[in-house]
Design an enzyme around this catalytic site. Structure first.
Site, PDB file in Angstrom:
ATOM      1  N   ARG A 123      56.551  20.364  26.748  1.00 51.70           N
ATOM      2  CA  ARG A 123      55.294  21.126  26.515  1.00 51.70           C
ATOM      3  C   ARG A 123      54.385  21.143  27.739  1.00 51.70           C
ATOM      4  O   ARG A 123      53.183  21.345  27.644  1.00 51.70           O
ATOM      5  CB  ARG A 123      54.522  20.579  25.315  1.00 51.70           C
ATOM      6  N   LYS A 145      51.106  32.412  37.726  1.00 51.08           N
ATOM      7  CA  LYS A 145      52.007  33.287  36.968  1.00 51.08           C
ATOM      8  C   LYS A 145      53.427  32.745  37.144  1.00 51.08           C
ATOM      9  O   LYS A 145      53.923  32.650  38.264  1.00 51.08           O
ATOM     10  CB  LYS A 145      51.947  34.724  37.477  1.00 51.08           C
ATOM     11  N   GLU A 187      52.684  42.338  51.229  1.00 52.04           N
ATOM     12  CA  GLU A 187      51.672  41.720  50.356  1.00 52.04           C
ATOM     13  C   GLU A 187      50.443  41.279  51.161  1.00 52.04           C
ATOM     14  O   GLU A 187      49.330  41.293  50.654  1.00 52.04           O
ATOM     15  CB  GLU A 187      52.265  40.506  49.618  1.00 52.04           C
ATOM     16  N   LYS A 229      43.204  35.607  47.243  1.00 46.49           N
ATOM     17  CA  LYS A 229      43.849  35.450  45.930  1.00 46.49           C
ATOM     18  C   LYS A 229      43.171  34.346  45.130  1.00 46.49           C
ATOM     19  O   LYS A 229      42.946  34.488  43.932  1.00 46.49           O
ATOM     20  CB  LYS A 229      45.342  35.170  46.089  1.00 46.49           C
ATOM     21  N   GLU A 239      44.063  37.797  34.119  1.00 44.38           N
ATOM     22  CA  GLU A 239      44.116  39.240  34.374  1.00 44.38           C
ATOM     23  C   GLU A 239      43.477  40.071  33.260  1.00 44.38           C
ATOM     24  O   GLU A 239      44.068  41.004  32.722  1.00 44.38           O
ATOM     25  CB  GLU A 239      45.571  39.681  34.622  1.00 44.38           C
ATOM     26  N   ARG A 243      41.754  40.626  38.445  1.00 47.75           N
ATOM     27  CA  ARG A 243      43.069  40.223  38.958  1.00 47.75           C
ATOM     28  C   ARG A 243      44.022  41.415  39.044  1.00 47.75           C
ATOM     29  O   ARG A 243      44.958  41.405  39.845  1.00 47.75           O
ATOM     30  CB  ARG A 243      43.677  39.106  38.088  1.00 47.75           C
ATOM     31  N   ASN A 247      47.513  44.223  41.893  1.00 53.87           N
ATOM     32  CA  ASN A 247      48.640  45.132  41.638  1.00 53.87           C
ATOM     33  C   ASN A 247      48.539  46.414  42.465  1.00 53.87           C
ATOM     34  O   ASN A 247      49.261  47.379  42.181  1.00 53.87           O
ATOM     35  CB  ASN A 247      48.713  45.476  40.148  1.00 53.87           C
ATOM     36  N   HIS A 250      51.617  48.439  43.172  1.00 54.31           N
ATOM     37  CA  HIS A 250      52.698  47.917  42.334  1.00 54.31           C
ATOM     38  C   HIS A 250      53.193  48.898  41.271  1.00 54.31           C
ATOM     39  O   HIS A 250      54.326  48.769  40.813  1.00 54.31           O
ATOM     40  CB  HIS A 250      52.287  46.599  41.676  1.00 54.31           C
ATOM     41  N   HIS A 254      57.053  49.255  41.187  1.00 53.19           N
ATOM     42  CA  HIS A 254      57.930  48.886  40.068  1.00 53.19           C
ATOM     43  C   HIS A 254      58.867  50.033  39.707  1.00 53.19           C
ATOM     44  O   HIS A 254      60.039  49.813  39.401  1.00 53.19           O
ATOM     45  CB  HIS A 254      57.096  48.462  38.856  1.00 53.19           C
ATOM     46  N   HIS A 268      61.042  43.789  47.167  1.00 50.20           N
ATOM     47  CA  HIS A 268      59.768  43.952  46.460  1.00 50.20           C
ATOM     48  C   HIS A 268      58.608  44.274  47.418  1.00 50.20           C
ATOM     49  O   HIS A 268      57.854  45.225  47.202  1.00 50.20           O
ATOM     50  CB  HIS A 268      59.458  42.695  45.644  1.00 50.20           C
TER      51      HIS A 268
END
Ligand code: GLY
Length: 374
Positions: A123, A145, A187, A229, A239, A243, A247, A250, A254, A268
């Site tokens: 956990r 993330k 990035e 960041k 987010e 946040r 993206n 992005h 994607h 990426h």
């Protein structure tokens, strides 16, 4: 050269990102204060293990810390259920306990997978990120993330689980293949474009030096990216708002990654760079910014020898309507509406929900026509 420290302020889950040269060699001293007993489990990939694991193990053992290490196969296909359950079971076999610390030593795939394994193991156990790619140092290792890919898409299963410490060793970037370095640079540029025009100016002047290997320039760029960041994550960890600016580029990226099958036709960070150029072009067509902004973005990416246009992606791409429908499957779609991060100028990004789909299709069609003329 000094080590920079950037704080990610999240109350009781706050942590430091340490950035500088020689941090792998110092990892034992950096990690020891976190340990309740002198033992860690390190998860890496075979490429990183071959280049850097011996140095990390020596650094940890030098501080009297016992090390168990697991090297996963390199590559995006590792980031799925089979290697995830292998990792969790290996950590249990090593008898990692709630009070122990797991070390993620690698790029974004290792960081995301090991972070998620740490989030669910007993956990939740603490973990340290030791990112070895530029992309992981400036983006995926910071902010909590974590997750894996499934047959339904990328990063669809995961958890927010913040690391207890991030050690970004600038020297490790020297072993990155140039293409991977430049993909990570996509990035870095994103941070200037989304919120810091002065940083973008600096990158225009210093990006080539960074790519050539200058460690001071690399350290400054990693630090500035992480500062940005960290600020955004501190204000909006899960987010709900700001946040989403991370993206930038992005939504296009994607769709292009899906269209190219997540293969090495498009990395990426390369997709992020192309996506940023398209997002600025879209912003200009919507009257949000002057033509100078997309021109500068494109010129800088070209100067860096990066992919800028759809024409720079090898092989066939689907038509514009199909690309837009691939955007529609993005997990950031809300109520079927496409969401873009657009800009009022360099360093002035914002989230826009009401972008006319025809404008996006038209922009992509022109880019595809240009590709077919090449
Ligand atoms: N990579 C985007 C984020 O961390 O939110």
């Amino acid at each position: 050269m000094t080590i920079d420290t950037v704080a990610v302020e999240l109350g009781s889950r706050s942590y430091e990102v340490r950035i500088g040269r020689g941090l792998v060699a110092r990892a034992g001293a950096e990690i020891a204060p976190l340990l309740k007993r002198r033992k860690v489990a390190v998860v890496t990939d075979e490429t990183v293990a071959a280049q850097h694991l011996a140095a990390l193990v020596a650094a940890l053992e030098g501080e009297g810390i016992a090390v168990a290490a697991l090297a996963l196969p390199p590559g995006e296909s590792t980031k799925g259920w089979p290697q995830f359950s292998r990792t969790v079971e290996w950590l249990l076999e090593q008898k990692v306990e709630r009070r122990d610390v797991v070390v993620a030593f690698g790029g974004g795939v290792v960081g995301d997978l090991v972070g998620f394994a740490s989030a669910v193991l007993r956990r939740g156990v603490r973990f340290v990120q030791l990112p070895t790619t530029l992309l992981a140092q400036v983006d995926s290792s910071v902010g909590g993330k974590t997750g894996i890919n499934t047959a339904q898409g990328k990063n669809l299963v995961g958890a927010f689980h913040q690391p207890s410490l991030v050690l970004a060793d600038i020297d490790v970037l020297a072993t990155l293949p140039p293409r991977d370095f430049l993909a990570g640079y996509g990035e870095v540029v994103k941070y200037g474009l989304l919120g810091d025009a002065a940083f973008f100016d600096w990158l225009e002047g210093n990006g080539p030096k960074m790519a050539a290997g200058d460690p001071d320039a690399r350290q400054y760029a990693v630090r500035r990216s992480v500062e940005m960041k960290a600020g955004i994550v501190s204000r909006d960890e899960t987010e709900e708002g700001e946040r989403a600016l991370l993206n930038l580029g992005h939504t296009f990226c994607h769709a292009l990654e899906k269209a190219t099958g997540y293969s090495d036709r498009l990395l990426h960070g390369e997709g992020v760079a192309i996506g940023c150029a398209l997002a600025f072009e879209l912003s200009q067509r919507m009257g949000l910014c002057s033509q100078e902004a997309p021109s500068r973005v494109r010129a800088h990416l070209r100067d860096m020898g990066m992919k800028v246009d759809l024409a720079d992606i090898g092989g066939d791409l689907p038509d514009a309507a199909a690309l837009v429908s691939l955007m529609g499957q993005d997990k950031k779609v809300i109520d079927g509406k496409l969401r873009f991060v657009l800009a009022r100028g360099i360093g002035k990004a914002f989230v826009a929900d009401g972008v006319p789909p025809d404008l996006v299709t038209g922009l992509l069609q022109e880019a595809l026509d240009q590709k077919s003329r090449r």
